[in-house]
Scaffold this motif. Structure first.
Motif, PDB file in Angstrom:
ATOM      1  N   ILE A   7     -29.360   1.288  32.604  1.00 13.76           N
ATOM      2  CA  ILE A   7     -29.479   2.743  32.511  1.00 13.76           C
ATOM      3  C   ILE A   7     -30.638   3.003  31.551  1.00 13.76           C
ATOM      4  O   ILE A   7     -30.581   2.606  30.381  1.00 13.76           O
ATOM      5  N   VAL A  33     -29.342   9.428  37.799  1.00  9.55           N
ATOM      6  CA  VAL A  33     -27.992   9.677  37.306  1.00  9.55           C
ATOM      7  C   VAL A  33     -28.066  10.582  36.085  1.00  9.55           C
ATOM      8  O   VAL A  33     -29.135  10.830  35.538  1.00  9.55           O
ATOM      9  N   ARG A  34     -26.918  11.074  35.657  1.00 13.32           N
ATOM     10  CA  ARG A  34     -26.820  11.845  34.431  1.00 13.32           C
ATOM     11  C   ARG A  34     -25.710  11.202  33.620  1.00 13.32           C
ATOM     12  O   ARG A  34     -24.724  10.739  34.169  1.00 13.32           O
ATOM     13  N   GLY A  35     -25.882  11.190  32.301  1.00 12.30           N
ATOM     14  CA  GLY A  35     -24.869  10.544  31.489  1.00 12.30           C
ATOM     15  C   GLY A  35     -24.799  11.093  30.084  1.00 12.30           C
ATOM     16  O   GLY A  35     -25.623  11.903  29.659  1.00 12.30           O
ATOM     17  N   LEU A  36     -23.784  10.621  29.388  1.00  9.59           N
ATOM     18  CA  LEU A  36     -23.529  11.054  28.028  1.00  9.59           C
ATOM     19  C   LEU A  36     -23.220   9.825  27.199  1.00  9.59           C
ATOM     20  O   LEU A  36     -22.369   9.020  27.559  1.00  9.59           O
ATOM     21  N   GLY A  37     -23.942   9.647  26.121  1.00  6.58           N
ATOM     22  CA  GLY A  37     -23.713   8.526  25.226  1.00  6.58           C
ATOM     23  C   GLY A  37     -23.610   9.014  23.802  1.00  6.58           C
ATOM     24  O   GLY A  37     -23.198  10.154  23.549  1.00  6.58           O
ATOM     25  N   LEU A  55     -25.095  16.414  29.660  1.00  2.45           N
ATOM     26  CA  LEU A  55     -25.431  15.239  30.449  1.00  2.45           C
ATOM     27  C   LEU A  55     -26.947  15.090  30.516  1.00  2.45           C
ATOM     28  O   LEU A  55     -27.655  15.978  30.970  1.00  2.45           O
ATOM     29  N   LYS A  58     -30.999  10.293  33.480  1.00  2.00           N
ATOM     30  CA  LYS A  58     -31.360   8.881  33.319  1.00  2.00           C
ATOM     31  C   LYS A  58     -31.619   8.287  34.693  1.00  2.00           C
ATOM     32  O   LYS A  58     -31.384   8.926  35.718  1.00  2.00           O
ATOM     33  N   LYS A  60     -30.691   4.704  36.954  1.00  2.00           N
ATOM     34  CA  LYS A  60     -29.896   3.484  37.012  1.00  2.00           C
ATOM     35  C   LYS A  60     -30.610   2.504  37.925  1.00  2.00           C
ATOM     36  O   LYS A  60     -30.893   2.816  39.083  1.00  2.00           O
ATOM     37  N   GLY A  89     -30.991   3.560  26.389  1.00  2.00           N
ATOM     38  CA  GLY A  89     -30.143   3.138  27.497  1.00  2.00           C
ATOM     39  C   GLY A  89     -29.302   1.928  27.194  1.00  2.00           C
ATOM     40  O   GLY A  89     -29.166   1.485  26.056  1.00  2.00           O
ATOM     41  N   LYS A  90     -28.729   1.370  28.266  1.00  2.00           N
ATOM     42  CA  LYS A  90     -27.847   0.216  28.179  1.00  2.00           C
ATOM     43  C   LYS A  90     -28.117  -0.698  29.360  1.00  2.00           C
ATOM     44  O   LYS A  90     -28.628  -0.276  30.401  1.00  2.00           O
TER      45      LYS A  90
END
Length: 112
Positions: A7, A33-37, A55, A58, A60, A89-90
């Motif tokens: 990500i 994608v959309r994300g929350l960290g 969100l 990002k 992927k 990211g991760k």
């Protein structure tokens, strides 16, 4: 075989794609994608008003690779995706039990 899922920030895509292609990775899937960290979203201004977006957009990137290549490729992705700011990211690595190339019927490593 392993599935590498990264990500990353969208503007780092070219660097990551070039690094993987240069390392011999023949195929990958890229999804928006959309994300929350930990950064917990960000704020944007629109017409003078500030909005909190929970969100964050990002990308992927997914690639199935041979077991022997995993550590090298994870390191390449980490270097190419690194910007030094929050939200870089991760990277996740998961086992892949089977792979089948639909067109030819090849299985497992020959399907890559």
């Amino acid at each position: 075989m392993k599935l590498i899922t990264a990500i990353i920030k969208p503007f780092r895509l070219d660097a990551v794609r070039d690094a993987l292609s240069g390392a011999g990775v023949q195929g990958m899937t890229v999804s928006e994608v959309r994300g929350l960290g930990r950064q917990m979203g960000h704020s944007e201004a629109y017409r003078g008003a500030e909005y909190n977006l929970n969100l964050v957009p990002k990308l992927k990137i997914e690639a199935v690779v041979e077991d022997d290549d995993v550590l090298r490729l994870v390191d390449l992705i980490a270097q190419a995706a690194h910007s030094g700011s929050v939200g870089d990211g991760k990277i996740f690595v998961s086992p892949v039990q089977n792979a089948v190339r639909i067109r030819t019927g090849e299985v497992d490593e020959t399907a890559l």
